[in-house]
Design an enzyme around this catalytic site. Sequence first.
Site, PDB file in Angstrom:
ATOM      1  N   GLU A   1      14.725 -30.277  -6.613  1.00  0.00           N
ATOM      2  CA  GLU A   1      14.582 -29.101  -7.483  1.00  0.00           C
ATOM      3  C   GLU A   1      15.941 -28.714  -8.064  1.00  0.00           C
ATOM      4  OE1 GLU A   1      16.136 -28.490  -4.348  1.00  0.00           O
ATOM      5  OE2 GLU A   1      15.611 -26.356  -4.561  1.00  0.00           O
TER       6      GLU A   1
ATOM      7  N   ASP B   1      19.646 -24.856  -9.416  1.00  0.00           N
ATOM      8  CA  ASP B   1      18.772 -25.151  -8.275  1.00  0.00           C
ATOM      9  C   ASP B   1      17.738 -24.031  -8.165  1.00  0.00           C
ATOM     10  OD1 ASP B   1      18.946 -26.824  -5.375  1.00  0.00           O
ATOM     11  OD2 ASP B   1      17.995 -24.846  -5.294  1.00  0.00           O
TER      12      ASP B   1
END
Length: 694
Positions: free
Chosen positions: A582, A539
Amino acid sequence: MATICILEDDKNFSVPLASEFKQHGHKALICTSGREAHAAIDRGGIDLVVVDGLLPDTNGIAWIGELRARDSRIPVVFVSSFWRDLKSYQTLTQDLGVVLVVHKPVSAVVLAGQIGQLLPKVQPDAPVPAAIDREFEELCLEFRESLHPVVKELGEAVRKLLEAGYMEPDVVHARVLVHNIRGTARSYGLPAVGDAAALLEDALVSLMEKPADQARIRVIPDLFRTFADAARLPCPQPAPALSHRSSVQTLLIVADPAGATAPAAAAVAEETGFTPVISGSAEEAAAFMEGGSRPSALMIDLDHLDASARQSIRELTAQCGGLPVLLSGSDGNLQNRIDAVHLGAVRFLEKPLDADRMRESMRQIRETASAGSAPVLIVDDDEQFLNLAASVLSRNGFSTYALSSTANLMEVLAQVRPELLILDILMPGISGFDICKMLRQSTAWRNLPVIVTTALTGLDVRVAAFKAGADDYLTKPFVDEELLARIQVRLDRARLEREMAERDSLTGLLLRRPFVTSAQAAIADARRTGRPLSICLIDVDHFKKVNDQRGHLAGDRVLSGFGRLLQSRFRREDLRGRWGGEEFAIVLPGQDVVTSAQAISRFLEEFSAMIFTDDLGNEFTCTFSGGVAALGYDGATLEDLIKTADNRLYCAKAGGRRQIVSMGGSTTSQPEPDGPDSLQLPHDSKLLVPAAIC
Ligand code: GH3
Ligand code: MG
């Protein structure tokens, strides 16, 4: 493991490259002069040579010439800041048999990765192709002959098992028989036999563990039948071994007379793993291909081309038969767009070139081209046609399977998993039309490209073929070039469509659904073979801040840069997907937790060094955090592994971000003394092994 000789006098280039090779498990030998390298090759044991363009005692091309004059066929990779023009490229690849031409500057990581992909394919001192073909054919025939008694013996053993029940010596003997075939069938070009033997062996082993289990006995006859059917399939012809076109990804750029776009296009091509070769005109490019070279893709600038030059380009693309073509032009006007359609272009890029759009196109082309030789199944009751078509396809690099009856078509489809089917219309029993209709109704084969073939001509037959769902139609007797061109077009289109449906357009990574499907298959494979497998969830750190402070477009550039870097790192079999927003996921088959964490932390180091620019032109960098889980230690299913990796990702965030956590409290095994906690990480980043943090 391979031994690679690096002939290069610049230590700044050779030492990092040697170290990359070592990290990939290869041996590297640095030679600083041509004489030293010849001596090393004479001593033997070198699998590949990387040659620099300028050397203290000679130049790279002359040295390779000497090597070939000494009758050495060792694969050579040529790295240089010069020789980018078509003629030098031709000399290198055609006359000197260089397998890869790379232009400097190139990073050691990228070059080692490119060479790593070549290594399994190169064979030092390979015998001449014709001899390989003959030898292969003989071996293949011998092997196939040896299958008949095995099928008979196994059939007997299965019959006894069903009639008289489980008898250990018989089952053990049967297992030994299939085990040997499992190991060798693939090498003889019979992957379907190998796979069927593998399934049968697994079932026999499972039966040996629980001999009284009737369910385990019941599956044996079916698996045996699949194996026996596969063993009866005709032997595929060997593909010619001389072609270097599948290993070298070349973009042939036909530059505009002003030469304005070629350097920018060449830079993007290199960045995406292609070797760019620039030609000054369509005629020059055509002559290049007449010499037997076939690039992986063509990029043509339409500006300043008059009608006759456009005609030459048309002839050139026709000659390339299905090769991906990119067109560029300053004007996306109707004429240019129509030309793009006529030329079968995969994309029209308006000038000034948008690097991201071109990168995306190159990535798509690379993915489709690197898919390797496509398996093609031909179904026809006319054995003569079958043999002829199979031999044309095999000689052109396809994995060809031939079937003379439709009786067990579905089983064969499941085993061979073809990328394209060539289907006769008139066959005893069921017609090609009906098969086609049936395939279009099945979930598994709905999108399989089908080309129907028949000696029948006439509009009504053609209309009926398309109504039945065929993609194309070919009349017998066929011309080789037409058959090949039609197949190539269908394959490229199908691959491109698959690509577009499965890939995220911003990052170029697999979308979540196809990623999950492939990850589950990789896990099943690892469980079957007992190989390790790791999963990592990643992440991007403080990404909301990037959007808020740098703008959403800058955020998009970060994600696209991340995707590009991720694509160019790791091994080909590693799966890379966009998990959402993301967040990203990587599956590393064959890698334990320590090696995976090392690889991902190297990747973190590289990503942290990437410079992005916001809309105001200010530069900034980003980092990410990751959690790794290992199959077996952390669970047996994708769900378990993702859950653990996610917990560890959370630990990484809680522990300050920019770090990879690879083992947590739930892990029963202790990290090795030289395990993840001793990894070299980017400054101010850590790799944690804590139970206590979360
Ligand atoms: P942390 O370090 O804890 O992960 O914090 P974070 O800011 O990265 O995480 P958060 O979940 O708060 O924010 C993620 C942001 O990513 C929110 C969302 O709008 C943004 N995002 C998701 N997909 C995209 C995208 O495709 N493009 C852009 N620019 N932003 C995206
Ligand atoms: Mg985040």
